[in-house]
Motif scaffolding. Structure first.
Motif, PDB file in Angstrom:
ATOM      1  N   LYS A  77       0.833  -1.209   0.000  1.00 11.28           N
ATOM      2  CA  LYS A  77       0.000   0.000   0.000  1.00 11.28           C
ATOM      3  C   LYS A  77       0.868   1.260   0.000  1.00 11.28           C
ATOM      4  O   LYS A  77       0.569   2.233  -0.689  1.00 11.28           O
ATOM      5  N   ILE A  78       1.947   1.238   0.779  1.00 11.44           N
ATOM      6  CA  ILE A  78       2.858   2.382   0.823  1.00 11.44           C
ATOM      7  C   ILE A  78       3.491   2.592  -0.551  1.00 11.44           C
ATOM      8  O   ILE A  78       3.519   3.710  -1.073  1.00 11.44           O
ATOM      9  N   TYR A  97       1.030   4.038  -2.988  1.00 18.18           N
ATOM     10  CA  TYR A  97       0.756   5.458  -2.727  1.00 18.18           C
ATOM     11  C   TYR A  97       1.905   6.328  -3.238  1.00 18.18           C
ATOM     12  O   TYR A  97       1.673   7.362  -3.878  1.00 18.18           O
ATOM     13  N   ASN A 134       1.693   6.533  -7.005  1.00 15.45           N
ATOM     14  CA  ASN A 134       0.580   7.349  -7.505  1.00 15.45           C
ATOM     15  C   ASN A 134       0.705   8.826  -7.158  1.00 15.45           C
ATOM     16  O   ASN A 134       0.269   9.682  -7.932  1.00 15.45           O
ATOM     17  N   SER A 135       1.268   9.140  -5.997  1.00 16.02           N
ATOM     18  CA  SER A 135       1.284  10.534  -5.537  1.00 16.02           C
ATOM     19  C   SER A 135       2.643  11.205  -5.675  1.00 16.02           C
ATOM     20  O   SER A 135       2.732  12.432  -5.672  1.00 16.02           O
ATOM     21  N   HIS A 174      -2.005  14.117   3.048  1.00 13.94           N
ATOM     22  CA  HIS A 174      -1.518  12.866   2.457  1.00 13.94           C
ATOM     23  C   HIS A 174      -1.855  11.658   3.331  1.00 13.94           C
ATOM     24  O   HIS A 174      -2.164  10.585   2.794  1.00 13.94           O
ATOM     25  N   ALA A 228      -5.452  10.844   2.573  1.00 11.77           N
ATOM     26  CA  ALA A 228      -5.566  10.202   1.259  1.00 11.77           C
ATOM     27  C   ALA A 228      -5.023   8.778   1.315  1.00 11.77           C
ATOM     28  O   ALA A 228      -5.613   7.856   0.728  1.00 11.77           O
ATOM     29  N   PHE A 229      -3.926   8.560   2.016  1.00  9.70           N
ATOM     30  CA  PHE A 229      -3.364   7.217   2.139  1.00  9.70           C
ATOM     31  C   PHE A 229      -4.312   6.285   2.869  1.00  9.70           C
ATOM     32  O   PHE A 229      -4.553   5.151   2.438  1.00  9.70           O
ATOM     33  N   THR A 233      -6.953   4.523   1.008  1.00  9.24           N
ATOM     34  CA  THR A 233      -6.558   3.407   0.137  1.00  9.24           C
ATOM     35  C   THR A 233      -6.485   2.081   0.899  1.00  9.24           C
ATOM     36  O   THR A 233      -6.319   1.036   0.291  1.00  9.24           O
TER      37      THR A 233
END
Length: 118
Positions: free
Chosen positions: A65-66, A69, A72-73, A110, A113-114, A117
């Motif tokens: 997941k990290i 992210y 994507n960011s 952030h 937003a994280f 997810t």
């Protein structure tokens, strides 16, 4: 060991004046993160320029997941988990020049937003 002594003296000279600001930043960011669902700040009220974030998932899943992210960011929001205790992944959050180069609102945006997810 003279090279290590020189390096340590230089680091102290550069970083010691920032420690109070780093601790205050850490305390305020920790308090703000305590308000978010999906993470646990440890200690609940940071007292130093470092604290841990606990996530209720295994390190492999959190690492994926990290990485997603960041991809994507373009923002590295967390280091990879450093430990797992009682089914929780733990990330160590150091507060220094890099973290303090952004306002806390940047990190909160952030983190929110994280967490969406997860």
């Amino acid at each position: 060991q003279y090279p290590q002594v020189i390096s340590a003296r230089r680091s102290l000279r550069e970083n010691l004046p920032l420690m109070e600001d780093a601790v205050n930043y850490s305390k305020a960011l920790g308090d703000a993160l305590n308000e978010l669902d999906g993470i646990r700040v440890n200690p609940q009220k940071p007292q130093t320029a470092m604290f841990h974030l606990h996530f209720a998932m295994n390190p492999e899943t959190l690492s994926e997941k990290i990485a997603a992210y960041v991809s994507n960011s373009g923002v590295t929001i967390l280091p990879l988990p450093r430990a797992e205790i009682n089914g929780e992944s733990i990330c160590e959050i150091p507060i220094g020049r890099n973290a303090m180069s952004q306002p806390q609102s940047f990190w909160l945006r952030h983190f929110k937003a994280f967490l969406e997810t997860l």
